[in-house]
Design a protein around this motif. Structure first.
Motif, PDB file in Angstrom:
ATOM      1  N   LYS A 371       0.832  -1.204   0.000  1.00 11.58           N
ATOM      2  CA  LYS A 371       0.000   0.000   0.000  1.00 11.58           C
ATOM      3  C   LYS A 371       0.864   1.251   0.000  1.00 11.58           C
ATOM      4  O   LYS A 371       0.605   2.201  -0.756  1.00 11.58           O
ATOM      5  CB  LYS A 371      -0.927  -0.002   1.216  1.00 11.58           C
ATOM      6  N   HIS A 372       1.896   1.261   0.836  1.00  8.01           N
ATOM      7  CA  HIS A 372       2.809   2.405   0.889  1.00  8.01           C
ATOM      8  C   HIS A 372       4.090   2.144   0.104  1.00  8.01           C
ATOM      9  O   HIS A 372       4.983   2.986   0.074  1.00  8.01           O
ATOM     10  CB  HIS A 372       3.145   2.735   2.348  1.00  8.01           C
ATOM     11  N   ASN A 373       4.177   0.967  -0.485  1.00  5.74           N
ATOM     12  CA  ASN A 373       5.278   0.559  -1.361  1.00  5.74           C
ATOM     13  C   ASN A 373       6.643   0.723  -0.682  1.00  5.74           C
ATOM     14  O   ASN A 373       7.541   1.395  -1.201  1.00  5.74           O
ATOM     15  CB  ASN A 373       5.253   1.352  -2.673  1.00  5.74           C
ATOM     16  N   LYS A 374       6.793   0.055   0.447  1.00  5.65           N
ATOM     17  CA  LYS A 374       8.073   0.115   1.147  1.00  5.65           C
ATOM     18  C   LYS A 374       8.259  -1.111   2.023  1.00  5.65           C
ATOM     19  O   LYS A 374       7.292  -1.794   2.382  1.00  5.65           O
ATOM     20  CB  LYS A 374       8.151   1.385   1.998  1.00  5.65           C
ATOM     21  N   ALA A 375       9.510  -1.362   2.357  1.00  4.94           N
ATOM     22  CA  ALA A 375       9.840  -2.469   3.247  1.00  4.94           C
ATOM     23  C   ALA A 375       9.482  -2.090   4.674  1.00  4.94           C
ATOM     24  O   ALA A 375       9.363  -0.901   5.004  1.00  4.94           O
ATOM     25  CB  ALA A 375      11.329  -2.791   3.139  1.00  4.94           C
ATOM     26  N   PRO A 376       9.295  -3.077   5.542  1.00  3.28           N
ATOM     27  CA  PRO A 376       9.004  -2.756   6.943  1.00  3.28           C
ATOM     28  C   PRO A 376      10.182  -2.022   7.577  1.00  3.28           C
ATOM     29  O   PRO A 376      11.330  -2.229   7.188  1.00  3.28           O
ATOM     30  CB  PRO A 376       8.793  -4.133   7.580  1.00  3.28           C
ATOM     31  N   PRO A 377       9.917  -1.160   8.547  1.00  8.33           N
ATOM     32  CA  PRO A 377      11.018  -0.415   9.176  1.00  8.33           C
ATOM     33  C   PRO A 377      11.950  -1.349   9.943  1.00  8.33           C
ATOM     34  O   PRO A 377      11.525  -2.373  10.489  1.00  8.33           O
ATOM     35  CB  PRO A 377      10.288   0.551  10.114  1.00  8.33           C
ATOM     36  N   ARG A 378      13.230  -1.005   9.968  1.00  2.79           N
ATOM     37  CA  ARG A 378      14.199  -1.786  10.720  1.00  2.79           C
ATOM     38  C   ARG A 378      13.993  -1.568  12.217  1.00  2.79           C
ATOM     39  O   ARG A 378      13.720  -0.461  12.669  1.00  2.79           O
ATOM     40  CB  ARG A 378      15.616  -1.388  10.331  1.00  2.79           C
ATOM     41  N   THR A 379      14.148  -2.645  12.964  1.00  4.41           N
ATOM     42  CA  THR A 379      14.042  -2.568  14.419  1.00  4.41           C
ATOM     43  C   THR A 379      15.225  -3.293  15.039  1.00  4.41           C
ATOM     44  O   THR A 379      16.041  -3.897  14.341  1.00  4.41           O
ATOM     45  CB  THR A 379      12.730  -3.206  14.908  1.00  4.41           C
ATOM     46  N   ASN A 380      15.297  -3.258  16.358  1.00  4.95           N
ATOM     47  CA  ASN A 380      16.373  -3.949  17.067  1.00  4.95           C
ATOM     48  C   ASN A 380      16.059  -5.416  17.306  1.00  4.95           C
ATOM     49  O   ASN A 380      16.896  -6.151  17.837  1.00  4.95           O
ATOM     50  CB  ASN A 380      16.641  -3.259  18.411  1.00  4.95           C
ATOM     51  N   THR A 381      14.867  -5.834  16.927  1.00  2.87           N
ATOM     52  CA  THR A 381      14.486  -7.233  17.113  1.00  2.87           C
ATOM     53  C   THR A 381      14.663  -7.980  15.801  1.00  2.87           C
ATOM     54  O   THR A 381      14.634  -7.378  14.719  1.00  2.87           O
ATOM     55  CB  THR A 381      13.016  -7.335  17.562  1.00  2.87           C
ATOM     56  N   PRO A 382      14.862  -9.296  15.872  1.00  6.42           N
ATOM     57  CA  PRO A 382      15.054 -10.082  14.645  1.00  6.42           C
ATOM     58  C   PRO A 382      13.858  -9.968  13.703  1.00  6.42           C
ATOM     59  O   PRO A 382      12.711  -9.905  14.134  1.00  6.42           O
ATOM     60  CB  PRO A 382      15.225 -11.509  15.174  1.00  6.42           C
ATOM     61  N   ALA A 383      14.158  -9.931  12.407  1.00  7.38           N
ATOM     62  CA  ALA A 383      13.094  -9.893  11.407  1.00  7.38           C
ATOM     63  C   ALA A 383      12.318 -11.200  11.444  1.00  7.38           C
ATOM     64  O   ALA A 383      12.906 -12.281  11.458  1.00  7.38           O
ATOM     65  CB  ALA A 383      13.685  -9.667  10.025  1.00  7.38           C
ATOM     66  N   LYS A 384      11.004 -11.111  11.460  1.00 10.67           N
ATOM     67  CA  LYS A 384      10.151 -12.288  11.603  1.00 10.67           C
ATOM     68  C   LYS A 384       9.684 -12.810  10.254  1.00 10.67           C
ATOM     69  O   LYS A 384       9.470 -12.059   9.310  1.00 10.67           O
ATOM     70  CB  LYS A 384       8.936 -11.947  12.473  1.00 10.67           C
ATOM     71  N   TRP A 385       9.490 -14.088  10.195  1.00 15.59           N
ATOM     72  CA  TRP A 385       8.969 -14.771   9.025  1.00 15.59           C
ATOM     73  C   TRP A 385       7.530 -14.339   8.784  1.00 15.59           C
ATOM     74  O   TRP A 385       6.706 -14.343   9.689  1.00 15.59           O
ATOM     75  CB  TRP A 385       9.057 -16.273   9.259  1.00 15.59           C
ATOM     76  N   GLN A 386       7.216 -13.977   7.540  1.00 18.34           N
ATOM     77  CA  GLN A 386       5.891 -13.478   7.202  1.00 18.34           C
ATOM     78  C   GLN A 386       5.093 -14.444   6.339  1.00 18.34           C
ATOM     79  O   GLN A 386       4.010 -14.090   5.864  1.00 18.34           O
ATOM     80  CB  GLN A 386       6.012 -12.141   6.486  1.00 18.34           C
ATOM     81  N   GLY A 387       5.612 -15.624   6.104  1.00 15.82           N
ATOM     82  CA  GLY A 387       4.902 -16.628   5.314  1.00 15.82           C
ATOM     83  C   GLY A 387       5.629 -17.027   4.057  1.00 15.82           C
ATOM     84  O   GLY A 387       5.522 -18.171   3.596  1.00 15.82           O
ATOM     85  N   LEU A 388       6.378 -16.087   3.459  1.00 17.17           N
ATOM     86  CA  LEU A 388       7.154 -16.380   2.253  1.00 17.17           C
ATOM     87  C   LEU A 388       8.402 -15.489   2.199  1.00 17.17           C
ATOM     88  O   LEU A 388       8.932 -15.206   1.134  1.00 17.17           O
ATOM     89  CB  LEU A 388       6.300 -16.178   1.003  1.00 17.17           C
ATOM     90  N   GLY A 389       8.827 -15.049   3.365  1.00 21.68           N
ATOM     91  CA  GLY A 389      10.002 -14.213   3.430  1.00 21.68           C
ATOM     92  C   GLY A 389       9.948 -13.306   4.629  1.00 21.68           C
ATOM     93  O   GLY A 389       9.102 -13.440   5.514  1.00 21.68           O
ATOM     94  N   ARG A 390      10.859 -12.346   4.659  1.00 24.23           N
ATOM     95  CA  ARG A 390      10.921 -11.356   5.735  1.00 24.23           C
ATOM     96  C   ARG A 390      11.628 -10.114   5.207  1.00 24.23           C
ATOM     97  O   ARG A 390      12.370 -10.167   4.228  1.00 24.23           O
ATOM     98  CB  ARG A 390      11.626 -11.939   6.960  1.00 24.23           C
ATOM     99  N   SER A 391      11.350  -8.984   5.853  1.00 22.68           N
ATOM    100  CA  SER A 391      11.973  -7.709   5.488  1.00 22.68           C
ATOM    101  C   SER A 391      11.761  -7.354   4.020  1.00 22.68           C
ATOM    102  O   SER A 391      12.560  -6.647   3.417  1.00 22.68           O
ATOM    103  CB  SER A 391      13.475  -7.740   5.793  1.00 22.68           C
TER     104      SER A 391
END
Length: 570
Positions: A371-391
């Motif tokens: 919708k906003h055409n961007k990757a999720p913001p970086r955080t200090n926690t590990p990137a989580k699996w979203q079903g077919l990838g992450r980040s």
């Protein structure tokens, strides 16, 4: 709108090959190298960041470089194949080679000269000819139906390339379709495509699950997504691109029409049976309940109670009722070319709508905010699996643990190859069974298709940059595009969260051992991989397991081709 194929600046052809031999030096220097190798264009300018495209012109040299590494490092001309591949992955890589040739053919204006560009085409076309004779067609005839269908798609892609290149560069008033010498190979390529389609079509079965393709005739019945998607894509491609075939080998016989003196070749172009097969298979797949809550295609169905070994104990169940919830990237890709082809053959917008929904679901399952055409913001926690990838990066469940099989190393490239087909510009007219169709509806479809495909550009670029970041000093791509730059960095969650009843048999098991259970089958991590990593002290996470292979390199070629063909990288 889709970008014009003419880039804003002319790339010097020699610089493309300078990319191949570009010295990378120390790891620190390697990290400074750019996707587009900015120094190629102006030595006075600083290098671009290690995985950044500033504009579309950087995509072409990166793509040609990846293709050159694929062929120079992994292809043996004297054998006519990629020796480290297996039969079906070689067929897929041959398809990429044909599509790469098509991209080079349509990108002459971005290269230095007609002569040098044509030389590049002929170089790689000679590899394609060698691959035809080097393909173990006899062995492939004895394999699973999906293996056969990869062959069909590959040689039809070659036919498409030859026709396109001949028309674009060799047409004249006396020969409007072109008279390039490579047309001599079309009958051979078309014949192999027809033979393998006919062999594979025997897998269509109505005795179980009311239809659908069986995956493998030698194992217990398994009706999976990939075989049915391949059957759809191959069937509609046969309808659209198969030029006909007069060759009766290896199953030649005198049928009634031949005995009567009627010329009836074994295969004819635009045969309605191919269109009918594609439509029927698509209808079955749509009604098969093969998608999960995220809209992604799961691996497939078994029939509970069915036993090959003990037929006397076999239940009378004929329903697809034991679903394997495992999700792979390629199961989301192959259908896209089928949907695109079905639209071109029927004019039904619903096929395009279905395809765009699938692409959007895939992108969402990588964590990308479409919708906003961007990757999720970086955080200090590990990137989580979203079903077919992450980040925002496409990923197999086996990538992070590092135990991907040869099959899985091929999957992401397949997705991007078929996405490129799906999102290419629609024709200005459709040749339908009842005539030629042009008009406002077609123009509206084309406008909507372009608008939706343009939304995917930033995500494609994001994935291309992630893939490029895995390159080693020899220009070889890794498998895990989203890998941290060093092992041990705590910025990822290595375990993908798989749903219950998800069996990753592509990497940790075999289908005949699959059991329907109320509990999820645990995914077994290959301890040999972990032990190997400990012994070598792997700093590069893409050196684990099978490491960099012809399959991972082909994935890099596919995603970079998608970047060049479908985006302006804005």
């Amino acid at each position: 709108m889709f970008p014009n194929r003419r880039p804003q600046m002319i790339l010097l052809f020699a610089y493309i090959f300078n990319l191949i031999g570009f010295a990378r030096g120390s790891p620190a220097a390697q990290e400074q190298q750019s996707l587009g190798d900015g120094q190629m264009f102006n030595d006075q300018k600083p290098l671009l960041p290690s995985n950044s495209f500033t504009n579309r012109t950087h995509a072409l040299p990166a793509f040609v470089n990846a293709l050159d590494v694929l062929q120079s490092s992994y292809f043996e001309v004297w054998q006519g194949n990629w020796p480290n591949g297996i039969d079906w992955t070689k067929a897929v890589i041959g398809t990429y080679l044909s599509s790469a040739l098509l991209t080079i053919s349509t990108s002459f204006d971005a290269l230095s000269s007609q002569k040098d560009s044509e030389n590049l085409v002929n170089k790689y076309f000679s590899h394609l000819i060698a691959a035809y004779f080097g393909q173990d067609a006899f062995a492939l005839r004895q394999q699973a139906y999906d293996d056969m269908l990869w062959v069909v798609l590959g040689w039809l892609e070659s036919v498409k390339f030859i026709n396109e290149h001949s028309t674009n560069h060799y047409s004249s008033s006396s020969s409007p379709g072109g008279d390039w010498y490579a047309q001599d190979y079309i009958p051979a390529f078309a014949h192999r495509a027809r033979i393998f389609w006919e062999l594979a079509s025997q897998g269509w079965d109505t005795s179980l699950c009311s239809g659908g393709m069986i995956w493998n005739p030698y194992l217990v019945p398994y009706k999976n997504a990939i075989t049915n998607e391949l059957y759809i894509s191959a069937s509609i491609s046969m309808y659209l691109y198969f030029p006909g075939d007069k060759n009766t080998s290896p199953f030649g016989f005198a049928g009634p029409t031949e005995l009567a003196g009627v010329d009836a070749p074994p295969g004819r172009s635009h045969d309605p049976k191919y269109l009918a097969a594609a439509i029927e298979a698509y209808r079955w797949l749509n009604n098969s309940n093969m998608t999960d809550a995220k809209g992604l295609y799961v691996d497939g169905y078994h029939i509970s109670g069915w036993s090959r070994e003990q037929p006397q104990n076999r239940s009378h169940n004929t329903r697809c009722d034991a679903r394997n919830e495992m999700v792979y990237t390629y199961n989301q890709g192959v259908l896209l070319s089928g949907q695109r082809g079905l639209y071109e053959a029927t004019g039904a917008r619903s096929y395009l709508e279905d395809g765009h929904k699938l692409v959007a679901d895939v992108i969402s399952a990588t964590g990308w905010d479409l919708k906003h055409n961007k990757a999720p913001p970086r955080t200090n926690t590990p990137a989580k699996w979203q079903g077919l990838g992450r980040s925002g990066v496409l990923e197999e469940a086996c990538d992070a643990p590092g135990f991907c099989s040869q099959d899985s190393q091929t999957f992401k490239g397949i997705f991007f190859h078929h996405l490129t087909i799906f999102c290419s510009v629609l024709p200005d007219h459709l040749v339908l069974p009842d005539g030629i169709f042009v008009g406002k509806e077609l123009a509206d479809d084309s406008k909507l298709h372009v608008k939706l495909c343009n939304r995917y550009g930033r995500w494609i670029r994001h994935n291309a940059e992630a893939a490029m970041a895995t390159k080693d000093a020899e220009g070889r791509f890794g498998m895990w595009w989203g890998a941290p730059s060093r092992s041990g960095e705590n910025d990822f969650d290595s375990e993908a969260e798989l749903p219950d009843h998800a069996v990753d048999y592509r990497n940790t098991g075999v289908p005949q051992k699959w059991k329907n259970s109320e509990k999820s089958v645990p995914r077994v991590v290959d301890e040999e991989v972990r032990e190997q990593d400990r012994k070598v002290g792997a700093r590069d996470l893409n050196d684990r397991g099978r490491g960099r292979t012809v399959e991972t390199q082909s994935g890099g070629v596919a995603v970079l081709r998608a970047l060049w063909e479908l985006t302006d990288t804005r």
